[in-house]
Each structure stands twice: as C-alpha cells, then as structure tokens.
Design an enzyme around this catalytic site. Structure first.
Site, mmCIF file in Angstrom:
data_model
loop_
_atom_site.group_PDB
_atom_site.id
_atom_site.type_symbol
_atom_site.label_atom_id
_atom_site.label_comp_id
_atom_site.label_asym_id
_atom_site.label_seq_id
_atom_site.Cartn_x
_atom_site.Cartn_y
_atom_site.Cartn_z
ATOM 1 N N ARG A 95 6.815 0.761 13.780
ATOM 2 C CA ARG A 95 7.403 0.244 12.537
ATOM 3 C C ARG A 95 8.566 -0.703 12.812
ATOM 4 N NH1 ARG A 95 5.146 3.498 8.414
ATOM 5 N NH2 ARG A 95 4.722 5.553 9.213
ATOM 6 N N PRO A 132 0.792 -1.231 0.000
ATOM 7 C CA PRO A 132 0.000 0.000 0.000
ATOM 8 C C PRO A 132 0.828 1.287 0.000
ATOM 9 C CG PRO A 132 -0.221 -1.160 2.096
ATOM 10 C CD PRO A 132 0.464 -2.096 1.145
ATOM 11 N N ASN A 133 0.334 2.214 -0.786
ATOM 12 C CA ASN A 133 0.864 3.586 -0.896
ATOM 13 C C ASN A 133 2.174 3.680 -1.668
ATOM 14 O OD1 ASN A 133 -1.288 4.768 0.691
ATOM 15 N ND2 ASN A 133 -0.385 3.705 2.431
ATOM 16 N N HIS A 186 12.565 -2.845 2.470
ATOM 17 C CA HIS A 186 12.003 -1.547 2.843
ATOM 18 C C HIS A 186 12.929 -0.459 2.343
ATOM 19 C CE1 HIS A 186 9.004 -3.474 5.282
ATOM 20 N NE2 HIS A 186 9.958 -4.248 5.761
ATOM 21 N N ILE A 187 12.326 0.610 1.899
ATOM 22 C CA ILE A 187 13.099 1.757 1.418
ATOM 23 C C ILE A 187 13.752 2.459 2.614
ATOM 24 C CG2 ILE A 187 12.875 4.023 0.289
ATOM 25 C CD1 ILE A 187 10.387 2.693 -1.199
ATOM 26 N N SER A 188 12.965 2.672 3.652
ATOM 27 C CA SER A 188 13.480 3.349 4.845
ATOM 28 C C SER A 188 13.986 2.304 5.847
ATOM 29 C CB SER A 188 12.369 4.186 5.489
ATOM 30 O OG SER A 188 11.312 3.351 5.933
ATOM 31 N N ASP A 216 1.653 -15.771 6.780
ATOM 32 C CA ASP A 216 1.203 -17.146 6.529
ATOM 33 C C ASP A 216 1.289 -17.494 5.046
ATOM 34 O OD1 ASP A 216 0.721 -17.695 9.188
ATOM 35 O OD2 ASP A 216 -1.454 -17.435 9.070
ATOM 36 N N ARG A 256 4.938 10.795 -2.417
ATOM 37 C CA ARG A 256 4.626 10.518 -1.022
ATOM 38 C C ARG A 256 5.857 10.767 -0.133
ATOM 39 N NH1 ARG A 256 4.663 4.393 1.257
ATOM 40 N NH2 ARG A 256 3.960 4.922 3.349
ATOM 41 N N TYR A 283 10.987 8.748 1.407
ATOM 42 C CA TYR A 283 10.954 7.721 0.358
ATOM 43 C C TYR A 283 11.575 8.156 -0.969
ATOM 44 C CZ TYR A 283 7.779 5.590 3.706
ATOM 45 O OH TYR A 283 7.247 5.053 4.850
ATOM 46 N N ARG A 337 12.822 4.142 12.953
ATOM 47 C CA ARG A 337 11.642 5.009 12.842
ATOM 48 C C ARG A 337 10.723 4.821 14.057
ATOM 49 N NH1 ARG A 337 9.103 4.846 7.010
ATOM 50 N NH2 ARG A 337 7.961 6.569 7.997
ATOM 51 N N ALA A 347 2.995 -0.916 4.999
ATOM 52 C CA ALA A 347 2.462 -0.909 6.368
ATOM 53 C C ALA A 347 1.955 -2.284 6.813
ATOM 54 C CB ALA A 347 1.351 0.129 6.483
ATOM 55 N N GLU A 407 12.252 -9.723 2.045
ATOM 56 C CA GLU A 407 11.555 -8.530 2.541
ATOM 57 C C GLU A 407 12.425 -7.301 2.268
ATOM 58 O OE1 GLU A 407 11.423 -8.433 6.834
ATOM 59 O OE2 GLU A 407 9.983 -6.783 6.877
ATOM 60 N N HIS A 421 3.860 -4.559 9.349
ATOM 61 C CA HIS A 421 3.784 -4.424 10.805
ATOM 62 C C HIS A 421 2.528 -5.045 11.396
ATOM 63 C CE1 HIS A 421 6.972 -1.749 9.690
ATOM 64 N NE2 HIS A 421 6.139 -0.948 9.040
ATOM 65 N N ASN A 451 7.893 -5.662 -0.736
ATOM 66 C CA ASN A 451 7.790 -4.539 0.196
ATOM 67 C C ASN A 451 6.314 -4.486 0.595
ATOM 68 O OD1 ASN A 451 7.691 -2.202 1.663
ATOM 69 N ND2 ASN A 451 8.936 -1.005 0.242
HETATM 70 C C1 DQA Z 1 8.088 0.942 4.082
HETATM 71 C C2 DQA Z 1 8.106 1.186 5.599
HETATM 72 C C3 DQA Z 1 6.727 0.986 6.186
HETATM 73 O O1 DQA Z 1 6.753 1.219 7.591
HETATM 74 C C4 DQA Z 1 5.753 1.969 5.569
HETATM 75 O O2 DQA Z 1 4.457 1.742 6.063
HETATM 76 C C5 DQA Z 1 5.774 1.958 4.082
HETATM 77 C C6 DQA Z 1 7.047 1.816 3.389
HETATM 78 C C7 DQA Z 1 9.444 1.261 3.430
HETATM 79 O O3 DQA Z 1 9.645 0.828 2.307
HETATM 80 O O4 DQA Z 1 10.279 1.947 4.023
HETATM 81 O O5 DQA Z 1 4.751 2.155 3.443
HETATM 82 O O6 DQA Z 1 7.801 -0.415 3.838
#
Ligand code: DQA
Length: 141
Positions: free
Chosen positions: A108, A9-10, A97-99, A84, A17, A22, A104, A74, A95, A77, A71
């Site tokens: 998170r 998502p997002n 993550h950008i950040s 599963d 964003r 990001y 954080r 959210a 897995e 978390h 990725n």
């Molecule tokens: C994220 C980190 C998550 O906490 C956040 O909700 C995201 C992006 C990242 O790529 O850093 O949407 O997965």
C-alpha cells in the site's frame, strides 16, 4: 465551486468494512456533514467498484468541475489507467486516503496516481476529505 468526490472499490461499505481502520461511519452520513459545512460549494459524489467506471467518471467531470477529490482505494496501488486518466483531464485531482497508506502493508506504500495528482492527503480518517476541500479553496489556481 463545483467539487466532485469519487470513491473507489469497497468504499461503499464504509461503516461496516474494517471499522478499526476505516471508522464506523458511512460515507453518506459524512457527506451530509460536509455539505452542511461547505454550503458555498456544490459537492457531487460518485462511487464505483470498477476501474473503467472510475475512469469514465474522471472523463465526465474532468472538463467541467473545479476540482475532483479521488479516493481510488486499492486501485491507487495498481492503476496506471487511472493515473493516465488524471493526466488526460483538465480538472485538478486531489488524492485522498482515510488511512495512512505509508504506515501500512508494503504493497500500500506505493501510489501509482500520486504523481498525476495536484496533491495527496492520507491518514486523517474521513477528515482527509475535508482537508482536501480546504486545500482546493485555498490553492485555487
Ligand atoms: C484506502 C487505502 C487503500 O490501500 C485501500 O485499498 C482502500 C482505502 C484508504 O482510504 O485508506 O480501499 O484508499
């Protein structure tokens, strides 16, 4: 190798964003660059804002792709259902993550999916995806 990148998502709003966190690039721009850098791999891409669709994508690619780079955004978390699904499929999932989620907000700092994944890469900006692809190529089982 057949590699599938799944964004949650997002992440369709990357570039717009929260650019301080990001970055200013869209994922599509970055993906073009990745495909040029790895002509030897077939890199597919899917994005969804829905938990169930992400699970359906894991089921769809999880018995045929060589690796999935996920990725879960959210849902990382919160989603035992995605964890599963990762456990239920054959394809290894990395897995990303950008950040740096561990630097954080406290909510998170927990990943529900990390245990089910082959490994996790976080905090290198969009380069986290490239590092995941590098790890797939070098840790092929
Ligand atoms: C994220 C980190 C998550 O906490 C956040 O909700 C995201 C992006 C990242 O790529 O850093 O949407 O997965």
């Amino acid at each position: 190798m057949n590699i599938v990148i799944i964004n949650g998502p997002n992440l369709n709003l990357l570039g717009h964003r929260e650019p301080d966190i990001y970055g200013k690039r869209t994922f599509e721009e970055y993906l073009d660059e990745l495909r040029v850098a790895y002509p030897q791999h077939n890199i597919e891409y899917a994005q969804s804002n829905c938990e169930g669709t992400i699970i359906d994508l894991l089921h769809r690619y999880g018995f045929s792709a060589d690796a999935i780079v996920l990725n879960a955004a959210a849902y990382t978390h919160t989603s035992i259902a995605i964890a599963d699904a990762i456990r239920a499929i054959d394809t290894p999932v990395i897995e990303v993550h950008i950040s740096n989620i561990y630097a954080r907000e406290p909510y998170r700092r927990q990943s529900m999916i990390a245990e089910a994944c082959r490994g996790s890469i976080a905090g290198f900006g969009l380069d986290s995806y490239r590092l995941a692809i590098e790890s797939i190529a070098t840790n092929k089982k």
